[in-house]
Scaffold this motif. Structure first.
Motif, PDB file in Angstrom:
ATOM      1  N   MET A   1       1.594  -1.257   1.841  1.00 52.00           N
ATOM      2  CA  MET A   1       1.156  -2.066   2.919  1.00 52.00           C
ATOM      3  C   MET A   1       1.747  -3.705   2.757  1.00 52.00           C
ATOM      4  N   THR A   2       2.283  -4.209   3.994  1.00 51.31           N
ATOM      5  CA  THR A   2       2.965  -5.637   3.776  1.00 51.31           C
ATOM      6  C   THR A   2       1.844  -6.521   4.403  1.00 51.31           C
ATOM      7  N   ILE A   3       1.601  -7.382   3.623  1.00 48.52           N
ATOM      8  CA  ILE A   3       0.402  -8.445   4.316  1.00 48.52           C
ATOM      9  C   ILE A   3       1.009  -9.794   4.886  1.00 48.52           C
ATOM     10  N   GLN A   4       0.839 -10.196   5.952  1.00 43.05           N
ATOM     11  CA  GLN A   4       1.267 -11.254   6.709  1.00 43.05           C
ATOM     12  C   GLN A   4       0.313 -11.961   7.422  1.00 43.05           C
ATOM     13  N   TRP A   5       0.304 -13.169   7.472  1.00 40.39           N
ATOM     14  CA  TRP A   5      -0.826 -13.894   8.184  1.00 40.39           C
ATOM     15  C   TRP A   5       0.031 -15.370   8.582  1.00 40.39           C
ATOM     16  N   PHE A   6       0.596 -15.102   9.733  1.00 42.02           N
ATOM     17  CA  PHE A   6       1.184 -16.670  10.125  1.00 42.02           C
ATOM     18  C   PHE A   6       0.962 -16.664  11.811  1.00 42.02           C
ATOM     19  N   PRO A  36      -0.786 -20.527  -9.308  1.00 39.47           N
ATOM     20  CA  PRO A  36      -0.234 -21.918  -8.872  1.00 39.47           C
ATOM     21  C   PRO A  36       1.202 -21.505  -8.255  1.00 39.47           C
ATOM     22  N   MET A  37       1.939 -20.701  -8.569  1.00 34.27           N
ATOM     23  CA  MET A  37       3.253 -20.332  -7.488  1.00 34.27           C
ATOM     24  C   MET A  37       3.093 -19.758  -6.129  1.00 34.27           C
ATOM     25  N   SER A  38       2.359 -18.561  -6.438  1.00 34.50           N
ATOM     26  CA  SER A  38       1.923 -17.806  -5.317  1.00 34.50           C
ATOM     27  C   SER A  38       1.311 -18.499  -4.140  1.00 34.50           C
ATOM     28  N   SER A  39       0.659 -19.578  -4.522  1.00 33.55           N
ATOM     29  CA  SER A  39      -0.219 -20.360  -3.543  1.00 33.55           C
ATOM     30  C   SER A  39       0.557 -21.599  -3.190  1.00 33.55           C
ATOM     31  N   ARG A  40       1.844 -21.809  -3.512  1.00 33.70           N
ATOM     32  CA  ARG A  40       2.668 -22.897  -3.121  1.00 33.70           C
ATOM     33  C   ARG A  40       3.432 -22.415  -1.835  1.00 33.70           C
ATOM     34  N   ASN A  41       3.550 -23.248  -0.819  1.00 32.20           N
ATOM     35  CA  ASN A  41       4.239 -22.830   0.198  1.00 32.20           C
ATOM     36  C   ASN A  41       5.635 -22.985  -0.160  1.00 32.20           C
ATOM     37  N   GLU A 181       8.114 -12.864   0.669  1.00 33.90           N
ATOM     38  CA  GLU A 181       9.098 -12.008   0.251  1.00 33.90           C
ATOM     39  C   GLU A 181       8.843 -11.190  -1.048  1.00 33.90           C
ATOM     40  N   ASP A 182       7.993 -11.584  -1.699  1.00 39.52           N
ATOM     41  CA  ASP A 182       7.594 -10.595  -2.608  1.00 39.52           C
ATOM     42  C   ASP A 182       5.951 -10.142  -2.214  1.00 39.52           C
ATOM     43  N   PRO A 183       6.040  -8.708  -2.066  1.00 42.68           N
ATOM     44  CA  PRO A 183       4.605  -8.164  -1.699  1.00 42.68           C
ATOM     45  C   PRO A 183       3.556  -8.563  -2.457  1.00 42.68           C
ATOM     46  N   ALA A 184       3.760  -8.807  -3.867  1.00 50.30           N
ATOM     47  CA  ALA A 184       2.857  -9.296  -4.837  1.00 50.30           C
ATOM     48  C   ALA A 184       2.158 -10.562  -4.484  1.00 50.30           C
ATOM     49  N   VAL A 185       2.802 -11.313  -3.902  1.00 48.18           N
ATOM     50  CA  VAL A 185       2.455 -12.679  -3.441  1.00 48.18           C
ATOM     51  C   VAL A 185       1.270 -12.538  -2.320  1.00 48.18           C
ATOM     52  N   GLY A 186       1.576 -11.838  -1.275  1.00 44.36           N
ATOM     53  CA  GLY A 186       0.585 -11.279  -0.286  1.00 44.36           C
ATOM     54  C   GLY A 186      -0.682 -10.745  -0.805  1.00 44.36           C
ATOM     55  N   THR A 202      -9.023  -3.250   2.403  1.00 40.61           N
ATOM     56  CA  THR A 202      -9.779  -3.580   1.392  1.00 40.61           C
ATOM     57  C   THR A 202      -9.161  -2.577   0.233  1.00 40.61           C
ATOM     58  N   GLU A 203      -8.632  -1.288   0.460  1.00 41.49           N
ATOM     59  CA  GLU A 203      -8.333  -0.565  -0.693  1.00 41.49           C
ATOM     60  C   GLU A 203      -7.190  -1.217  -1.399  1.00 41.49           C
ATOM     61  N   PRO A 204      -6.109  -1.521  -0.841  1.00 36.67           N
ATOM     62  CA  PRO A 204      -4.771  -2.042  -1.740  1.00 36.67           C
ATOM     63  C   PRO A 204      -5.159  -3.218  -2.280  1.00 36.67           C
ATOM     64  N   VAL A 205      -6.092  -4.204  -1.922  1.00 38.76           N
ATOM     65  CA  VAL A 205      -6.561  -5.555  -2.735  1.00 38.76           C
ATOM     66  C   VAL A 205      -7.304  -4.868  -3.669  1.00 38.76           C
ATOM     67  N   ALA A 206      -8.277  -4.127  -3.680  1.00 42.33           N
ATOM     68  CA  ALA A 206      -9.204  -3.741  -4.789  1.00 42.33           C
ATOM     69  C   ALA A 206      -8.090  -3.034  -5.757  1.00 42.33           C
ATOM     70  N   ILE A 207      -7.492  -2.298  -5.629  1.00 40.94           N
ATOM     71  CA  ILE A 207      -6.294  -1.604  -6.419  1.00 40.94           C
ATOM     72  C   ILE A 207      -5.529  -2.708  -7.126  1.00 40.94           C
ATOM     73  N   PHE A 208      -5.245  -3.413  -6.270  1.00 32.60           N
ATOM     74  CA  PHE A 208      -4.399  -4.521  -7.063  1.00 32.60           C
ATOM     75  C   PHE A 208      -5.108  -5.366  -8.208  1.00 32.60           C
ATOM     76  N   ILE A 209      -6.576  -5.704  -7.670  1.00 35.02           N
ATOM     77  CA  ILE A 209      -7.348  -6.466  -8.900  1.00 35.02           C
ATOM     78  C   ILE A 209      -7.388  -5.483 -10.026  1.00 35.02           C
ATOM     79  N   VAL A 210      -7.732  -4.143  -9.733  1.00 32.58           N
ATOM     80  CA  VAL A 210      -7.988  -3.552 -10.721  1.00 32.58           C
ATOM     81  C   VAL A 210      -6.618  -3.367 -11.812  1.00 32.58           C
ATOM     82  N   LYS A 211      -5.515  -3.304 -11.126  1.00 30.68           N
ATOM     83  CA  LYS A 211      -4.230  -3.137 -11.864  1.00 30.68           C
ATOM     84  C   LYS A 211      -4.116  -4.695 -12.709  1.00 30.68           C
ATOM     85  N   VAL A 212      -4.342  -5.541 -11.861  1.00 33.30           N
ATOM     86  CA  VAL A 212      -4.045  -6.900 -12.654  1.00 33.30           C
ATOM     87  C   VAL A 212      -5.083  -7.108 -13.773  1.00 33.30           C
TER      88      VAL A 212
END
Ligand SMILES: Nc1nc2c(ncn2[C@@H]2O[C@H](COP(=O)(O)OP(=O)(O)OP(=O)(O)O)[C@@H](O)[C@H]2O)c(=O)[nH]1
Ligand SMILES: [Mg+2]
Length: 301
Positions: A1-6, A36-41, A181-186, A202-212
């Motif tokens: 999944m690529t996340i994009q919101w602009f 702090p880095m991923s939330s920096r524009n 650029e990096d899907p992990a940032v999304g 919701t699924e990929p976000v929940a999976i990401f949280i479990v992995k982290v």
């Protein structure tokens, strides 16, 4: 999944920031202390140009304090003034105010030299959606003037707010950028609530949280959900958690949808303790990278 919101309104908000820049003395760049880095524009340097800037690591109450200290050093090494704060409770705000005054000092001196009576410092508050910009303004003003909310996109227009005799703050709508650029940032931004819910799976976000959590804070999920030997596979881990919580459908099948939502809710609510998603050491190489501006892709309103 690529996340994009602009969406279009964000592109507009960014143009309005550029228009107002000449009116302000200082920029407060709010970032999320958990990322702090991923939330920096990445376009921040270009947006802010050479205005004096104060980096504020907000939501420090939710972040791992040891890593927050590392991030402070990281930014300070780059010559940026930086303070960690909790905009809700006000922690760190006296320090932030004194740093802001220090950055404004050369202008005060210049005004005095010209025989002009120094005025309040005008600061523009910038940051991604939901990072706490309006909360910071309310806390500094000691009253609820700016609208806040537990979702991204609450502030829709700029608003000047006078804070005591020392500051005038410009609240702005949260701004992201056209492409992660990096899907992990999304995923990090989605996990912490900077992306509009309606466009998220919701699924990929929940999976990401479990992995982290398994990589960085091993054992926290097991103790939080009271499950022993959580499976290494994140999908199986989620299923075990859903079962433990009794999220069951007919036929003893785990309600995965409810489990994904639970995982995201608990993570955002700080139920897993103070968690930071990235370390300065992960970004050493990117420090000097020049980020080119992408063609604006306006997808979603
Ligand atoms: N735990 C914690 N929550 C915070 C902090 N600052 C803000 N919040 C919460 O974060 C959410 C977003 O706050 P806002 O002030 O509306 O964020 P914003 O940056 O103005 O968001 P937009 O206007 O949507 O861009 C709210 O639920 C706040 O209560 C903080 O330091 N710690
Ligand atoms: Mg706001």
């Amino acid at each position: 999944m690529t996340i994009q919101w602009f969406p279009g309104h964000m592109a507009k908000a960014r143009r309005e920031v550029t228009e107002k820049l000449k009116l302000v003395d200082i920029v407060f760049e709010l970032v999320d202390a958990r990322l702090p880095m991923s939330s920096r524009n990445p376009m921040m340097n270009e947006i802010v140009q050479n205005k004096p800037r104060l980096v504020l690591l907000n939501k420090a109450d939710l972040a791992d304090p040891r890593i927050t200290d590392q991030w402070m050093q990281y930014f300070q090494k780059q010559g940026l003034a930086c303070v960690s704060i909790n905009a809700l409770k006000g922690e760190g705000l006296p320090k932030a105010a004194s740093e802001a005054k220090r950055l404004f000092e050369p202008k005060v001196e210049a005004m005095k030299k010209k025989g002009i009576r120094p005025r309040a410092a005008r600061a523009m508050i910038l940051g991604i959606p939901n990072v706490g910009k309006s909360s910071l303004i309310n806390r500094m003003a000691k009253k609820s003037i700016a609208k806040t909310g537990d979702r991204p996109g609450v502030t829709q227009a700029q608003q000047w707010i006078k804070v005591g005799k020392d500051f005038e703050l410009l609240d702005t709508p949260g701004i992201l950028w056209p492409k992660f650029e990096d899907p992990a940032v999304g995923l990090r931004l989605a996990a912490t609530g900077a992306i509009k819910e309606e466009i998220l799976d919701t699924e990929p976000v929940a999976i990401f949280i479990v992995k982290v959590m398994s990589n960085r804070y091993k054992g926290v999920l097991e103790s939080r959900f009271n499950v022993e030997d959580l499976p290494a596979d994140p999908r199986e881990a989620l299923e075990a958690i859903g079962r433990k919580r009794g999220f069951l459908r007919a036929g003893n099948v785990v309600d995965m949808e409810a489990t994904w939502k639970l995982m995201i809710r608990e993570f955002r609510g700080g139920q897993f303790g103070r968690i930071t998603l990235e370390d300065p050491a992960d970004f050493v190489e990117e420090e000097s990278a020049v980020v080119e501006e992408e063609v604006v892709n306006t997808t979603e309103e």
